[in-house]
Motif scaffolding. Structure first.
Motif, PDB file in Angstrom:
ATOM      1  N   ARG A 447       0.471  -1.363  -0.137  1.00 44.05           N
ATOM      2  CA  ARG A 447      -0.052  -0.018   0.022  1.00 44.05           C
ATOM      3  C   ARG A 447       1.168   1.217   0.384  1.00 44.05           C
ATOM      4  O   ARG A 447       0.552   2.061  -0.322  1.00 44.05           O
ATOM      5  CB  ARG A 447      -0.353  -0.007   1.335  1.00 44.05           C
ATOM      6  CG  ARG A 447      -1.646   1.516   1.138  1.00 44.05           C
ATOM      7  CD  ARG A 447      -2.675   1.439   2.633  1.00 44.05           C
ATOM      8  NE  ARG A 447      -3.740  -0.372   3.167  1.00 44.05           N
ATOM      9  CZ  ARG A 447      -4.574  -0.334   2.185  1.00 44.05           C
ATOM     10  NH1 ARG A 447      -5.122   0.590   1.972  1.00 44.05           N
ATOM     11  NH2 ARG A 447      -5.243  -1.732   1.962  1.00 44.05           N
ATOM     12  N   PHE A 448       1.635   1.346   1.202  1.00 47.97           N
ATOM     13  CA  PHE A 448       2.413   3.099   1.218  1.00 47.97           C
ATOM     14  C   PHE A 448       3.301   2.836  -0.423  1.00 47.97           C
ATOM     15  O   PHE A 448       4.131   3.880  -0.297  1.00 47.97           O
ATOM     16  CB  PHE A 448       2.809   2.807   2.337  1.00 47.97           C
ATOM     17  CG  PHE A 448       1.654   3.198   3.733  1.00 47.97           C
ATOM     18  CD1 PHE A 448       1.870   4.394   3.357  1.00 47.97           C
ATOM     19  CD2 PHE A 448       1.865   2.287   4.457  1.00 47.97           C
ATOM     20  CE1 PHE A 448       0.286   4.954   4.543  1.00 47.97           C
ATOM     21  CE2 PHE A 448       0.251   2.594   5.458  1.00 47.97           C
ATOM     22  CZ  PHE A 448      -0.170   3.875   4.881  1.00 47.97           C
ATOM     23  N   SER A 449       3.795   1.656  -0.116  1.00 49.60           N
ATOM     24  CA  SER A 449       5.225   2.052  -1.033  1.00 49.60           C
ATOM     25  C   SER A 449       5.276   1.861  -2.443  1.00 49.60           C
ATOM     26  O   SER A 449       5.076   2.519  -3.483  1.00 49.60           O
ATOM     27  CB  SER A 449       6.309   0.448  -0.772  1.00 49.60           C
ATOM     28  OG  SER A 449       7.589   1.027  -1.881  1.00 49.60           O
ATOM     29  N   ILE A 450       4.205   0.572  -3.104  1.00 44.99           N
ATOM     30  CA  ILE A 450       4.056   0.604  -4.574  1.00 44.99           C
ATOM     31  C   ILE A 450       3.130   1.213  -4.623  1.00 44.99           C
ATOM     32  O   ILE A 450       2.815   1.234  -5.643  1.00 44.99           O
ATOM     33  CB  ILE A 450       3.727  -0.736  -4.932  1.00 44.99           C
ATOM     34  CG1 ILE A 450       5.138  -2.439  -4.026  1.00 44.99           C
ATOM     35  CG2 ILE A 450       3.000  -1.253  -5.744  1.00 44.99           C
ATOM     36  CD1 ILE A 450       4.640  -3.847  -4.333  1.00 44.99           C
ATOM     37  N   GLU A 451       1.923   1.262  -3.788  1.00 44.66           N
ATOM     38  CA  GLU A 451       0.547   1.930  -4.264  1.00 44.66           C
ATOM     39  C   GLU A 451       1.127   4.088  -4.040  1.00 44.66           C
ATOM     40  O   GLU A 451       0.800   4.377  -5.498  1.00 44.66           O
ATOM     41  CB  GLU A 451      -0.384   1.511  -4.112  1.00 44.66           C
ATOM     42  CG  GLU A 451      -1.703   2.156  -4.036  1.00 44.66           C
ATOM     43  CD  GLU A 451      -2.832   1.259  -3.493  1.00 44.66           C
ATOM     44  OE1 GLU A 451      -3.668   1.544  -2.839  1.00 44.66           O
ATOM     45  OE2 GLU A 451      -3.362  -0.490  -3.682  1.00 44.66           O
ATOM     46  N   GLU A 452       1.276   3.384  -3.000  1.00 41.09           N
ATOM     47  CA  GLU A 452       1.064   5.415  -2.775  1.00 41.09           C
ATOM     48  C   GLU A 452       2.254   5.781  -3.048  1.00 41.09           C
ATOM     49  O   GLU A 452       2.894   7.117  -3.237  1.00 41.09           O
ATOM     50  CB  GLU A 452       1.157   5.774  -1.729  1.00 41.09           C
ATOM     51  CG  GLU A 452      -0.913   5.200  -1.241  1.00 41.09           C
ATOM     52  CD  GLU A 452      -1.074   5.608  -0.103  1.00 41.09           C
ATOM     53  OE1 GLU A 452      -0.531   6.309   0.795  1.00 41.09           O
ATOM     54  OE2 GLU A 452      -2.086   5.652   0.793  1.00 41.09           O
ATOM     55  N   GLY A 453       4.010   4.748  -3.193  1.00 41.67           N
ATOM     56  CA  GLY A 453       5.071   5.703  -3.003  1.00 41.67           C
ATOM     57  C   GLY A 453       5.337   6.653  -2.143  1.00 41.67           C
ATOM     58  O   GLY A 453       6.674   7.229  -2.247  1.00 41.67           O
ATOM     59  N   VAL A 454       5.653   5.979  -0.913  1.00 43.36           N
ATOM     60  CA  VAL A 454       5.765   7.264   0.516  1.00 43.36           C
ATOM     61  C   VAL A 454       7.424   6.571   0.310  1.00 43.36           C
ATOM     62  O   VAL A 454       7.924   7.622   0.350  1.00 43.36           O
ATOM     63  CB  VAL A 454       4.595   6.573   1.899  1.00 43.36           C
ATOM     64  CG1 VAL A 454       5.480   7.118   2.197  1.00 43.36           C
ATOM     65  CG2 VAL A 454       3.338   7.439   1.384  1.00 43.36           C
ATOM     66  N   VAL A 455       7.556   5.936  -0.001  1.00 43.47           N
ATOM     67  CA  VAL A 455       8.686   4.609   0.203  1.00 43.47           C
ATOM     68  C   VAL A 455       9.019   4.193  -1.335  1.00 43.47           C
ATOM     69  O   VAL A 455       8.819   3.540  -1.438  1.00 43.47           O
ATOM     70  CB  VAL A 455       9.601   4.012   1.358  1.00 43.47           C
ATOM     71  CG1 VAL A 455       9.279   5.321   2.670  1.00 43.47           C
ATOM     72  CG2 VAL A 455       8.596   2.841   1.222  1.00 43.47           C
ATOM     73  N   PHE A 491       5.780 -12.329  -3.827  1.00 40.61           N
ATOM     74  CA  PHE A 491       4.983 -12.073  -4.448  1.00 40.61           C
ATOM     75  C   PHE A 491       5.010 -11.286  -5.312  1.00 40.61           C
ATOM     76  O   PHE A 491       5.239 -10.745  -6.116  1.00 40.61           O
ATOM     77  CB  PHE A 491       4.758 -10.662  -2.591  1.00 40.61           C
ATOM     78  CG  PHE A 491       5.462  -9.798  -2.891  1.00 40.61           C
ATOM     79  CD1 PHE A 491       4.950  -9.087  -3.175  1.00 40.61           C
ATOM     80  CD2 PHE A 491       6.990 -10.176  -1.718  1.00 40.61           C
ATOM     81  CE1 PHE A 491       6.086  -7.306  -3.197  1.00 40.61           C
ATOM     82  CE2 PHE A 491       7.460  -8.656  -2.236  1.00 40.61           C
ATOM     83  CZ  PHE A 491       6.707  -7.576  -2.933  1.00 40.61           C
ATOM     84  N   ASP A 492       3.391 -11.434  -6.448  1.00 40.42           N
ATOM     85  CA  ASP A 492       3.226 -10.390  -7.147  1.00 40.42           C
ATOM     86  C   ASP A 492       2.375  -9.122  -6.219  1.00 40.42           C
ATOM     87  O   ASP A 492       1.514  -8.407  -5.457  1.00 40.42           O
ATOM     88  CB  ASP A 492       1.070 -11.025  -7.520  1.00 40.42           C
ATOM     89  CG  ASP A 492       1.258  -9.967  -8.652  1.00 40.42           C
ATOM     90  OD1 ASP A 492       1.810  -9.200  -8.742  1.00 40.42           O
ATOM     91  OD2 ASP A 492       0.341 -11.342  -9.098  1.00 40.42           O
ATOM     92  N   PRO A 493       3.351  -8.224  -6.883  1.00 42.13           N
ATOM     93  CA  PRO A 493       3.156  -6.682  -6.373  1.00 42.13           C
ATOM     94  C   PRO A 493       1.855  -5.801  -6.780  1.00 42.13           C
ATOM     95  O   PRO A 493       2.378  -4.931  -5.610  1.00 42.13           O
ATOM     96  CB  PRO A 493       4.824  -6.139  -7.291  1.00 42.13           C
ATOM     97  CG  PRO A 493       4.657  -6.838  -8.460  1.00 42.13           C
ATOM     98  CD  PRO A 493       5.038  -8.220  -8.157  1.00 42.13           C
ATOM     99  N   ASP A 494       1.146  -6.281  -7.982  1.00 44.14           N
ATOM    100  CA  ASP A 494       0.183  -5.940  -7.640  1.00 44.14           C
ATOM    101  C   ASP A 494      -0.990  -6.204  -7.147  1.00 44.14           C
ATOM    102  O   ASP A 494      -2.374  -5.316  -6.581  1.00 44.14           O
ATOM    103  CB  ASP A 494      -0.520  -6.280  -9.604  1.00 44.14           C
ATOM    104  CG  ASP A 494       0.357  -5.755 -10.536  1.00 44.14           C
ATOM    105  OD1 ASP A 494       0.479  -4.434  -9.988  1.00 44.14           O
ATOM    106  OD2 ASP A 494       0.060  -6.759 -11.348  1.00 44.14           O
ATOM    107  N   GLU A 495      -0.841  -7.378  -6.139  1.00 42.08           N
ATOM    108  CA  GLU A 495      -2.241  -8.214  -5.693  1.00 42.08           C
ATOM    109  C   GLU A 495      -1.422  -7.961  -3.992  1.00 42.08           C
ATOM    110  O   GLU A 495      -2.139  -8.454  -2.726  1.00 42.08           O
ATOM    111  CB  GLU A 495      -2.178  -9.405  -5.997  1.00 42.08           C
ATOM    112  CG  GLU A 495      -2.985  -9.901  -7.309  1.00 42.08           C
ATOM    113  CD  GLU A 495      -2.664 -11.032  -7.222  1.00 42.08           C
ATOM    114  OE1 GLU A 495      -2.913 -11.991  -7.086  1.00 42.08           O
ATOM    115  OE2 GLU A 495      -3.216 -11.361  -9.390  1.00 42.08           O
TER     116      GLU A 495
END
Length: 545
Positions: A447-455, A491-495
């Motif tokens: 959520r925070f890295s892949i989806e939101e790009g926080v880190v 793991f699947d980064p999209d899921e």
């Protein structure tokens, strides 16, 4: 077939030149690789914080034997990881799966444990394996199993789904020697506590923890804790602390932890780093500056964080100061005069905490999943009346929504902050605990890295792999490299996302396709497989014996 020993699976001379992701290999080197299985074609994050490179990971027995660009050797099981992220298994630095106790069965005379890690279902650790977690660290916040040797022996006899490393719980040590009394130890008592810590470190503990918001941990002063931490330092262990206060005196509490590190020479680790209560929002940045200052002086100071805006603990720890929890405080609350004296104290804490959601409460299970204010409104009462009832019941735990979302995001960007759940192995029991036991790692990474790009993704993975391994001093885990233990997740980064919520906290995360624990497949193509592949991880003392 017997599991190969470390020496039996050591790479041949042709592989002594370490294969790195993206590096080519000669035909002779490829021919020399002997593997049971190979993860092929994944986006490999080695746990160091470096960007990913496409490559393969070969495993034989319980070790990684090659990482790089090579053909899968004949006879090895090839696992297609195209489109998947391959990383070291995640290490949860802060876990409470050992909380509980032991009792003797009157009929059989056998010891029966209520510690979740030994439960028939909870010990399978599915809620952590489905997050990609392969190792948990117990004994946190000053609580848990005090007899480290016995605890490890029982883990050997009944292996859980994940690996378990343990810290000596200072609160349990103090409770055994002094009890729940608010006083300084005698010299003899301090020596007894030091000996218990020493015994724990000799048995393979990785350090010592304190829970300075809780009784009896809270009754130890700085010098007492430093005296115990000095024993830990002799063995190369860490001092991990749930500091005295994470709100009004957050900065002072962090400074105390740093001072204990100075006095004891033990590396300091601040557990679940945050600033609680709205009036303290933003203060975590001041506390972080103090940690940076200490690190600049050469001290080893780190922290961990769970990526949520709510915390969770007992209602008594939320609403009563530690001096009011000495001895049998529940009985004192039955006294009308004592209750009247404490009522304004509880009222003040209630107002500062804001929204408090009941996670579990045996006397009134219908209150579970509702806030104190909602319960009070439904019963046409004041929130303070409901709060006092919860305290008198004595067994309530709750979730408190007291953190600033901006603070949560900022803390996770700090390079010395690891990811940790502060949860435990669980199955659905009708309560509504904090969702972190089911969602911490995919929430941070997905959520925070892949989806939101926080880190950046490489930093998010490092915070769950290489960084916690470095903090603990685990040289053979947390990295995908030749010779490391084969704790691996794909793991699947999209899921890869968390689905557990405060009202539905037992929802499993999605996206994990493969998990290996010590080379054994714990999750195969998304389905649980070997759920007893974990083992007790004993630290080898680096300086003392």
């Amino acid at each position: 077939m017997p599991r190969p020993t470390r020496s039996a699976i050591a790479p041949t001379a042709a592989l002594l030149a370490v294969l790195v992701v993206g590096a080519g290999t000669t035909p002779a080197e490829e021919a020399a690789i002997e593997a049971d299985l190979v993860l092929v074609g994944g986006s490999v994050h080695d746990g160091s914080g470096a960007p990913a490179r496409k490559g393969n990971v070969a495993i034989r027995g319980d070790r990684i034997v090659a990482v790089g660009d090579f053909a899968a050797p004949a006879g090895a099981e090839a696992i297609d990881c195209s489109g998947l992220v391959v990383a070291p298994g995640f290490i949860d630095l802060h876990n409470h799966s050992d909380l509980g106790g032991d009792k003797t069965d009157p009929e059989s005379g056998e010891t029966v444990s209520t510690r979740p890690i030994f439960g028939d279902q909870t010990g399978r650790s599915v809620c952590y394996l489905t997050q990609g977690c392969t190792t948990i660290v117990t004994g946190n916040c000053g609580g848990g199993a005090v007899d480290v040797g016995d605890y490890y022996t029982r883990l050997d006899a009944a292996p859980p789904g994940v690996n378990v490393a343990h810290l000596v719980p200072q609160g349990g040590v103090r409770g055994r020697v002094i009890g729940d009394t608010r006083r300084a130890p005698s010299p003899e008592e301090l020596d007894q506590m030091r000996q218990i810590v020493r015994d724990g470190m000799r048995a393979g503990a990785w350090g010592m923890s304190t829970g300075l918001q809780y009784v009896p941990s809270a009754y130890a002063d700085t010098d007492e804790i430093a005296a115990l931490a000095a024993v830990v330092a002799e063995f190369g262990g860490i001092y991990a602390s749930h500091i005295r206060d994470e709100g009004d005196t957050l900065v002072e509490s962090v400074l105390e932890a740093i001072e204990i590190g100075r006095k004891s020479s033990a590396p300091v680790h601040v557990s679940h780093f945050k600033a609680s209560k709205r009036r303290n929002w933003g203060k975590v940045r001041v506390a972080a500056a103090e940690i940076e200052r200490a690190r600049g002086e050469g001290l080893r100071v780190t922290a961990d964080q769970y990526p949520y805006e709510a915390s969770s603990t007992s209602v008594s720890a939320m609403l009563l100061p530690d001096e009011e929890r000495e001895g049998d405080w529940r009985q004192r609350l039955q006294d009308p005069e004592q209750a009247a004296r404490l009522r304004p104290v509880v009222q003040q804490a209630l107002e500062a905490r804001g929204k408090i959601l009941i996670a579990s409460y045996e006397p009134r299970p219908e209150w579970v999943g509702r806030t104190i204010r909602e319960i009070a409104k439904a019963e046409n009462r004041q929130p303070i009346d409901t709060a006092m009832d919860l305290l008198r019941g004595g067994s309530a735990s709750a979730v408190n929504f007291g953190m600033d979302p901006r603070d949560v995001r900022w803390v996770m960007t700090q390079p010395w902050v690891a990811t940790a759940s502060d949860g435990g192995v669980k199955v659905d029991d009708g309560t509504k605990p904090h969702p972190r036991s089911y969602g911490t790692f995919p929430r941070k990474i997905g959520r925070f890295s892949i989806e939101e790009g926080v880190v950046p993704l490489e930093q998010a993975i490092h915070s769950a792999t290489g960084l916690p391994a470095e903090i603990l001093g685990m040289a053979d885990r947390g990295r995908l490299r030749e010779g490391s233990v084969a704790d691996v997740v794909a793991f699947d980064p999209d899921e890869f996302r968390d689905h557990a919520t405060y009202q539905a906290p037992f929802q499993e995360s999605t996206g994990v396709r493969w998990v290996l624990v010590g080379g054994k497949v714990a999750i195969r193509d998304g389905q649980p497989a070997d759920l007893a592949a974990g083992r007790a991880l004993r630290k080898t003392a680096t300086t003392a014996q």
